[in-house]
Design a protein around this motif. Sequence first.
Motif: not given
Length: 741
Positions: A173, A185, A565-566, A568, A574, A598, A609
């Motif tokens: 998260t 992630e 990491c993404t 969002p 997410s 992720g 994203p």
Amino acid sequence: MFAAIYKGQIHYKTEEPMTRTLAIISLSLLALATCSLVLSTSSHAQDQTALYLDVTKPIDSRVEDLLSRMTLEEKLALVHADSKFTSAAIPRLGIPRRWLSDGPHGVREDVGPDNWKPAGRTDDFASFMPALVGLAATWNTDLATAYGKVIGEEARQRNKQIMLGPGMNIMRTPLNGRNFEYPGEDPFLTSRMVVNYIRAVQAEDVSSCAKHFAANDQEWERGTINVEVDERALREIYLPPFEAAVKEAGVRTVMSAYNKVRGQWCSENDYLLNKILKGEWGFKGLVMSDWNGTHSTRGAVLGGLDLEMGTEILPYDRFFLAGGFRDGLNKGEFPMEVLNDKARRNLRQILETKAIEGRAPGALNTKEHQATARKVAEESFVLLKNENNALPLDISKIKSIAVVGENGTQLQAYGGGSARIKTFYEITPLEGILRYVGDRATVSYSTGYSDKPNDELAERAVKAARQADVVIYVGGLNHRPYFDAEGTDRRDMKLPYRQDELLQRLVDANPRTIVVFLGGGPVEMGEWVERVPALVQAWYPGMEGGNALAAMLFGDVNPSGKLSCTFPKRLQDSPAHAMLNYPGKDGTVRYEEGLLVGYRWFDTKNVEPLFPFGYGLSYTRFDYTDLRLQPTGNGAVAAEFTVTNVGARDGAEVAQLYVEELKPRLQRPLKELKGFSKVFLKAGEKKTVTIPLDERSFAFYDPDKKRWRAEAGDFTILVGGSSRDLPLHQNFRLAKTFTLK
Ligand code: BGC
């Protein structure tokens, strides 16, 4: 005399660094040169030819020999702490007191023996390295090696045997307060970084500690939360970095996490510790508890814990692995072999770290350490947006710069919890900009926002923005509680302190507003993001951060970081939040998103994203051509392709390779990262890049067969510069099924 030497080693810990260095050199030389004399004059004449002292003998036999000489009490002394960060010495056998230290980003300052208060020493400074999430964003495994070398050398100079890092929990998260301490992630990227980091630390005769095992992915209720995670997600997402740390890097210690997994405390989790870590992976080192994370003698003894750390139940003989363990052994509740096994694991770590013969002096804050800190920072910056080449700034064409934002001057080293560092120095972003610009332009600074809403601060910043040629905004998160801080999670993914509003006003006042964010992960971005010309994610860039940042903003350094990491668009996009399974209910958090963590979630569920995993711009551009798959025997392949720098500047590109299984028997994420290579290219230059794949690149964990399997079938290999920009692809047929060991 041996005891005297040993005492000498203990003694130097309280001396000033220089004296200490000399003491180590002379004691080590003395120890080596007079080894036989030393032993013959010790009170235990039988030790003269003690096998365990013979460093030419195999480690297993040295451990067995040493173990055979130990009393029950001595063995017990090995398996629990005797102060906040030590375990006891066994002078009779020449085993010194063992010093452990946080952490991942440098050697932490010393604290009191039984409390967290700084010890108030003057010799416990250390280099402050960029946060691990930033190291991961370099995607440069050589930098992970260089980083580990800094940690190892400094730990040795500070006389630490075990460094409590790297952290390798997966960013489940965006809200986890410790995301900044972890490499992001993706298990593959995380594994590649931590393996090199650990190898380099341990090459310096310092033990690393892979933490926190396992699934410690939130700070909320971290000391009690129970994680329900299915077998595939556990094996494919959360465990691989630990598995790689054990199997590839030979990590010597592992820290069990605070939380429970499937109802059992991690510090007494038979499945995780005994079956998987020690059984399947063959881990021969020791498992220590997180501080005060042990819950029962029986659980710890039988569940696989080898060293109990923490100080909440003093005196130390009351520790679960002290008095309680002794009682159980005396009553015959536990076989003696369990204690022997734990002692053996501790002895192995001690001998492998050369604790008895002594180590060469290390070094602190050298020119090389500073250069590594700077290089990691430079390569960690992710350029998220750069319209009309707003960056780099041309200093010869700028007369005035307004630097705005609290993070322009905020010191970061001393924050965040156990990853804090008492740094030798820290160049803030403002300081870096001032140093770079010199008298070539005027630079103003306004805080703009603070933790106490203040219209006047914003007003002043807007005025400064209006008057300047360009605004450099340095904001984002910080290490205060509820942001990037141990013990708390973020409450939401928003920018704190009304920064969205301030940014909107700044860009109204001056459209040439360059935004730089510090922080351990993504933030939601307001409408301003459409309007600002440039946006940089700078993580926490360490003691050289300001210098590195200025070099990048003004074009001496071409950014080459990619998101680990993404980002969002909104928190609820997410996975853990979309599934409404964070932070858990009634003490249990269910990882119902399973494998889809992720980008695996965003891709499989087709959610757009804000900025994808692996994304990051450069001041130049790269072309990808000519993907060829070359068989490498045993059914696997290597992907070969060409990357060309088609822009006007030298730069570096992170070429990424993802694998997609076309018709998987069991559900799989749409695609997964299975290889990458950071390529440095002069303007106009091209290079052939080869990324080898093996059976594991195609495999998933089969929960029925309890094995990793790559099943015969069709796959697509995708190559490019971001998880969502993969111009090259080719199909590949895996001819036969592999069951992995
Ligand atoms: C943290 C560990 C750390 C330990 C010692 C704990 O609170 O979770 O990561 O190594 O403290 O400071």
